[in-house]
Structures are given as C-alpha cells and as structure tokens.
Design a protein around this motif. Structure first.
Motif, PDB file in Angstrom:
ATOM      1  N   THR A  60      -9.743 -25.564 -27.573  1.00 11.16           N
ATOM      2  CA  THR A  60     -10.459 -24.289 -27.629  1.00 11.16           C
ATOM      3  C   THR A  60     -11.554 -24.380 -28.682  1.00 11.16           C
ATOM      4  N   PHE A  61     -12.794 -24.213 -28.252  1.00 11.01           N
ATOM      5  CA  PHE A  61     -13.932 -24.204 -29.176  1.00 11.01           C
ATOM      6  C   PHE A  61     -14.328 -22.758 -29.456  1.00 11.01           C
ATOM      7  N   SER A  62     -14.549 -22.448 -30.723  1.00 12.38           N
ATOM      8  CA  SER A  62     -14.958 -21.103 -31.132  1.00 12.38           C
ATOM      9  C   SER A  62     -16.313 -21.171 -31.820  1.00 12.38           C
ATOM     10  N   GLY A  63     -17.260 -20.392 -31.314  1.00 17.55           N
ATOM     11  CA  GLY A  63     -18.601 -20.394 -31.882  1.00 17.55           C
ATOM     12  C   GLY A  63     -19.011 -19.005 -32.335  1.00 17.55           C
ATOM     13  N   VAL A  64     -20.291 -18.730 -32.229  1.00 15.86           N
ATOM     14  CA  VAL A  64     -20.852 -17.427 -32.625  1.00 15.86           C
ATOM     15  C   VAL A  64     -21.737 -16.929 -31.493  1.00 15.86           C
ATOM     16  N   ALA A  65     -21.445 -15.735 -30.998  1.00 13.45           N
ATOM     17  CA  ALA A  65     -22.254 -15.162 -29.924  1.00 13.45           C
ATOM     18  C   ALA A  65     -23.604 -14.714 -30.473  1.00 13.45           C
ATOM     19  N   ALA A  66     -24.623 -14.819 -29.637  1.00 13.09           N
ATOM     20  CA  ALA A  66     -25.965 -14.372 -30.011  1.00 13.09           C
ATOM     21  C   ALA A  66     -26.761 -14.137 -28.733  1.00 13.09           C
ATOM     22  N   HIS A  67     -27.864 -13.377 -28.863  1.00 13.65           N
ATOM     23  CA  HIS A  67     -28.743 -13.174 -27.714  1.00 13.65           C
ATOM     24  C   HIS A  67     -29.430 -14.511 -27.401  1.00 13.65           C
ATOM     25  N   ALA A  68     -29.262 -14.965 -26.149  1.00 12.45           N
ATOM     26  CA  ALA A  68     -29.733 -16.305 -25.810  1.00 12.45           C
ATOM     27  C   ALA A  68     -31.242 -16.417 -25.756  1.00 12.45           C
ATOM     28  N   SER A  69     -31.953 -15.288 -25.737  1.00 16.94           N
ATOM     29  CA  SER A  69     -33.410 -15.318 -25.722  1.00 16.94           C
ATOM     30  C   SER A  69     -33.994 -14.877 -27.054  1.00 16.94           C
ATOM     31  N   ALA A  70     -33.510 -13.747 -27.577  1.00 17.62           N
ATOM     32  CA  ALA A  70     -34.115 -13.178 -28.780  1.00 17.62           C
ATOM     33  C   ALA A  70     -33.776 -13.969 -30.040  1.00 17.62           C
ATOM     34  N   GLN A  71     -32.484 -14.335 -30.187  1.00 20.04           N
ATOM     35  CA  GLN A  71     -32.076 -15.026 -31.413  1.00 20.04           C
ATOM     36  C   GLN A  71     -31.063 -16.146 -31.115  1.00 20.04           C
ATOM     37  N   PRO A  72     -31.411 -17.103 -30.271  1.00 13.60           N
ATOM     38  CA  PRO A  72     -30.448 -18.169 -29.961  1.00 13.60           C
ATOM     39  C   PRO A  72     -30.077 -18.993 -31.188  1.00 13.60           C
ATOM     40  N   PHE A  73     -30.985 -19.056 -32.158  1.00 15.69           N
ATOM     41  CA  PHE A  73     -30.738 -19.844 -33.365  1.00 15.69           C
ATOM     42  C   PHE A  73     -29.638 -19.242 -34.229  1.00 15.69           C
ATOM     43  N   MET A  74     -29.278 -17.979 -33.967  1.00 16.42           N
ATOM     44  CA  MET A  74     -28.193 -17.352 -34.709  1.00 16.42           C
ATOM     45  C   MET A  74     -26.825 -17.585 -34.049  1.00 16.42           C
ATOM     46  N   GLY A  75     -26.801 -18.306 -32.945  1.00 15.05           N
ATOM     47  CA  GLY A  75     -25.549 -18.573 -32.252  1.00 15.05           C
ATOM     48  C   GLY A  75     -25.011 -19.961 -32.537  1.00 15.05           C
ATOM     49  N   ARG A  76     -23.775 -20.134 -32.193  1.00 11.46           N
ATOM     50  CA  ARG A  76     -23.136 -21.453 -32.203  1.00 11.46           C
ATOM     51  C   ARG A  76     -22.426 -21.572 -30.855  1.00 11.46           C
ATOM     52  N   ASN A  77     -22.908 -22.470 -30.019  1.00 17.41           N
ATOM     53  CA  ASN A  77     -22.563 -22.465 -28.605  1.00 17.41           C
ATOM     54  C   ASN A  77     -21.269 -23.238 -28.320  1.00 17.41           C
ATOM     55  N   ALA A  78     -20.205 -22.471 -28.034  1.00 13.76           N
ATOM     56  CA  ALA A  78     -18.917 -23.099 -27.744  1.00 13.76           C
ATOM     57  C   ALA A  78     -18.950 -23.877 -26.428  1.00 13.76           C
ATOM     58  N   LEU A  79     -19.748 -23.406 -25.466  1.00 15.05           N
ATOM     59  CA  LEU A  79     -19.845 -24.124 -24.197  1.00 15.05           C
ATOM     60  C   LEU A  79     -20.517 -25.480 -24.387  1.00 15.05           C
TER      61      LEU A  79
END
Length: 441
Positions: A212-231
C-alpha cells in the motif's frame, strides 16, 4: 489487425518434449514388500465396492461448488457418507467450521493421515478437481475402516481422515496444522487430479503480498507539484517486478495487479494498492524472492516520495511440496495394480507448476501429493475444460483408482516397518521438520 490470441508454439514444444520423455521414462520399482498380498487385495476389493458412493461424491460436489471456507454442504455430505458407513466424524474440527476429522485404529503404533479437499474456485467451479480429491480420501478411509471393523487385528496403528477446506488461495491445511491437526501423525498422503498420471511433480511455494502506497492528494492541473502520487509508486513497483523477471530462476513466478489507484484523473492519487503472488521452487529461494520484492516496493516509494506499507500473507504462506520417494514408490505400485503407469519426476517440465498448501504438511511430516489423470493431456487446471472433466466418467475412474491407491499406500505404511523406517530416514535426511509458522519471520 491486432492479434489477441496467444501463440501455442511454446506449449506445443513442451508437449512434444513431454511425449519423447514419456517414451523412455521408467519409474523405479519399490524395494519394499508393503502389506500382505491377501490383505491388500481385500482392501482394494472394498474400495471397488464403494464405486457408487464415490461417484455420488464426485457428482454431488461437482454440481454444487463451494468456495474456500464456505464448503458447508460439501463437508456435511462427506460427514453423512461416513456416518452411513458407521463412522463418526467431527464436523468443525480443529476450529474450522468446514473441516472434518475421523479416526480408526489403535492409539499405539504408527499413524497416517489421508486427506481430502473439497473447495471450488469462483466462477469456474471444480476446475481444480477437488470434488475428485474428496472422493479419493473418503473412499480410502472407508475401505480401511471396513477392513478394521471386520478384523481389529488387520493392521496396526491409526488412520486419520482429514477433510481440509480452503486450499484455493487460503492455505487451510496450515490453519489446521497450527490447530493441532497433524500432532501425533507420522505421515500424510493425498492425490490431485490432473491431465496425466504423475508420481511426482514440482509444486511451488507461494506467498501473498499487499503493498500500500500512501501519498498526498492535489489538484492534478492547478497544483500537481503539491502532490505525491501513490499511483506512480505502484506503477514503478509493477515495472520493477517486470524487470526483475529476467533474473528469476525458471520456476519462479511473480504475478501482480493494482487494485486501487485513484478515483479521478484530476486528482493526484493519494493511495494505491498492489497485490501479488510470489512463488518459488524451494523455501530458501522463496525467502530470497520475498526480500527482493520488498526492496522493489521500498525503492518505488523512495523515488516518488510516498510512504509504503508492506504486508505479507493475509492467508498463511505455502511451502513447496517435499515429496517422500519411499512413499511414492508404494503409490506407484498401487496404481500399477489399477492399470495405470504414473510417470516419474522430470517428464513434465517443472515450469508447468502451481502451488498447494499440502507443501506445509510435507515440511512437518513425510508426505506425497501425486497426480492422477482425469482429462486429456492438453487440458490445464483452473480452466472450464478441466471443470468439465471433473464431472466426467474419467473423473469417476480417477476417484476410484485414487481411493484404491491411497488405501493401499496407507496399508503398506502401517504394515511394513522397513518402509516406515525408510520414510523417516528420507525425511530426516531432507532436513527434518520445519517450523513453518516462523519460517519467514
């Protein structure tokens, strides 16, 4: 035009190689005398007299398949069959509601267990032929019980019948073993239906892994750099497994699926789940493979800045089958009485291999898990074609011959002290009993 039908060229070559090896294969003759000839003939005759009962088992279970731990009707049917033959069976044995146990003989002397399975697969029913396995074990046990009932001195020791649920994907025998099912038992035997008669075949050890990978959700267009993509992490792990395969031994197998990977393309996925099976031919190589898969998962998490949870064995792991050749020799002799000629190990490629929880039994006590033919040679386990074969006249013949083989092998073991000694020595020379629950700790 896109080609979606896999080529059969490799299978065709394997079939041709198998046919060539079959033409020269010779199974060594057992050096042990086994049971007295008259006693063996009487037991075999009792199995043959059970043909109608065993056909009923084959077809009743085939028409009403039940999956792992849901085999209530199947277990009750077998318990009722035993009761009809004057044998009391414990339903719900060893803390498992669909497990069965019955026992005959004296508390002193050797003890051998005869095993049945009866769980089916989702969607394809008895595509592994466990309805036939059920008939072989219960038929062998009833014949031996009838023999002992007529003459309490017919053979020494005890025979234990175990109805073992949940082989498919759940390792029910390991659960039973941890609850004491094999305590005080010296050997265990069972037979599995197949597309040909084999005295021995490779059965791989198997473990189940959930990552199980756990990341950080974020808007994929507006602020993708604020996410951590578990997929992304799951995708990297899946790719890493694919790259690992080049370095795997020929019999090793890793198969994986991504069961969770986000809900909407516009949201960076904060959770992804990868589930996989890892299989290997030896306990030691399965342990090494497990370690490498953990490294891949940890590396994928490191590359994506995600957290990872690595969880092994939602259901108990299965070890490979450790076959006892001294016992196998008596199985072969019994099958030859039935007009069958089980092929020795190495005739069928070891790359054609699956897994079974009987492996865990075989690392606790000596055991055998031969195969008996009920289907054409080109029909594989876990297919609709094999499910059809499991309800055919060939399945009836396989159940009867298999029951005779198990009964005669058990009888040989109990009656022949030289055989028992050889079985024990071979098991000790192979490493003796293994602490299965702690093996992967």
């Amino acid at each position: 035009m896109t080609r979606i039908t896999p080529s059969t060229a490799y299978l065709n070559q394997l079939d041709a190689e198998t046919t060539r090896r079959m033409q020269t294969a010779q199974t060594p003759e057992s050096p042990f005398a086994g049971a007295p000839a008259g006693l063996a003939a009487a037991v075999e005759a009792r199995v043959d007299a059970l043909a109608d009962d065993l056909n009923e088992v084959v077809h009743t279970l085939h028409k009403d398949p039940e999956t792992a731990y849901e085999e209530h009707r199947s277990a009750a049917f077998l318990a009722d069959l035993l009761h009809r033959h004057g044998i009391q069976a414990e339903l719900g044995a060893h803390g498992v509601p669909t497990a069965l146990r019955a026992e005959i003989g004296s508390g002193e002397g050797p003890a051998i267990a005869v095993l049945s399975e009866y769980d089916a697969l989702p969607e394809v029913g008895h595509a592994c032929g466990h309805n036939v396995i059920a008939a072989t074990g219960v038929g062998a046990f009833i014949a031996l019980a009838q023999t002992l009932g007529e003459n309490p001195e017919a053979f020494p020791g005890r025979v234990v019948f175990l109805g073992t649920p949940a082989e498919e994907g759940h390792s029910g025998k390991e659960v039973l073993a941890r609850n004491g099912a094999f305590d005080g038992v010296d050997a265990a035997i069972m037979v599995h239906p197949y597309a040909m008669d084999l005295s021995e075949q490779v059965w791989l050890g198997r473990r189940l892994l959930t990552v199980t990978f756990s990341g950080v959700a974020a808007h994929a267009s507006a602020q993708p750099f604020m996410g951590r993509n578990a997929l992304d992490a799951a995708s990297l792990a899946y790719t890493g497994i694919g790259l690992l395969r080049q370095q795997l031994s020929p019999a090793d197998r890793v198969h994986a699926i991504i069961t969770e990977g986000g809900q909407r393309p516009s949201v960076i996925p904060e959770k992804a789940v990868l589930k996989l099976y890892a299989r290997s031919k030896y306990p030691e190589s399965l342990k090494d493979l497990s370690s490498r898969l953990e490294d891949i998962a940890a590396g994928a998490a490191l590359m994506t800045g995600t957290a990872v949870d690595i969880s092994w064995d939602e259901h108990p792991p299965s070890l490979p089958v450790r076959t006892n050749s001294a016992l196998t020799g008596r199985w072969v002799a019994a099958q030859q009485r039935r007009g069958r000629s089980p092929l020795p190990a190495g005739v069928v490629s070891e790359t054609i291999a699956a897994s079974t929880d009987f492996g865990n039994v075989s690392y606790r006590i000596p055991g055998i898990h031969p195969l008996i033919g009920i289907a054409p040679a080109d029909v594989a386990l876990h297919t609709r074609a094999f499910a059809e074969a499991a309800g055919s006249p060939a399945a009836e013949s396989g159940a009867l011959d298999g029951a005779a083989g198990l009964a005669l092998t058990a009888l040989d073991y109990l009656c022949d002290p030289e055989l028992r000694g050889a079985v024990a020595r071979e098991f000790a020379d192979a490493g003796g009993p293994v602490d299965v629950p702690a093996y992967f700790d």
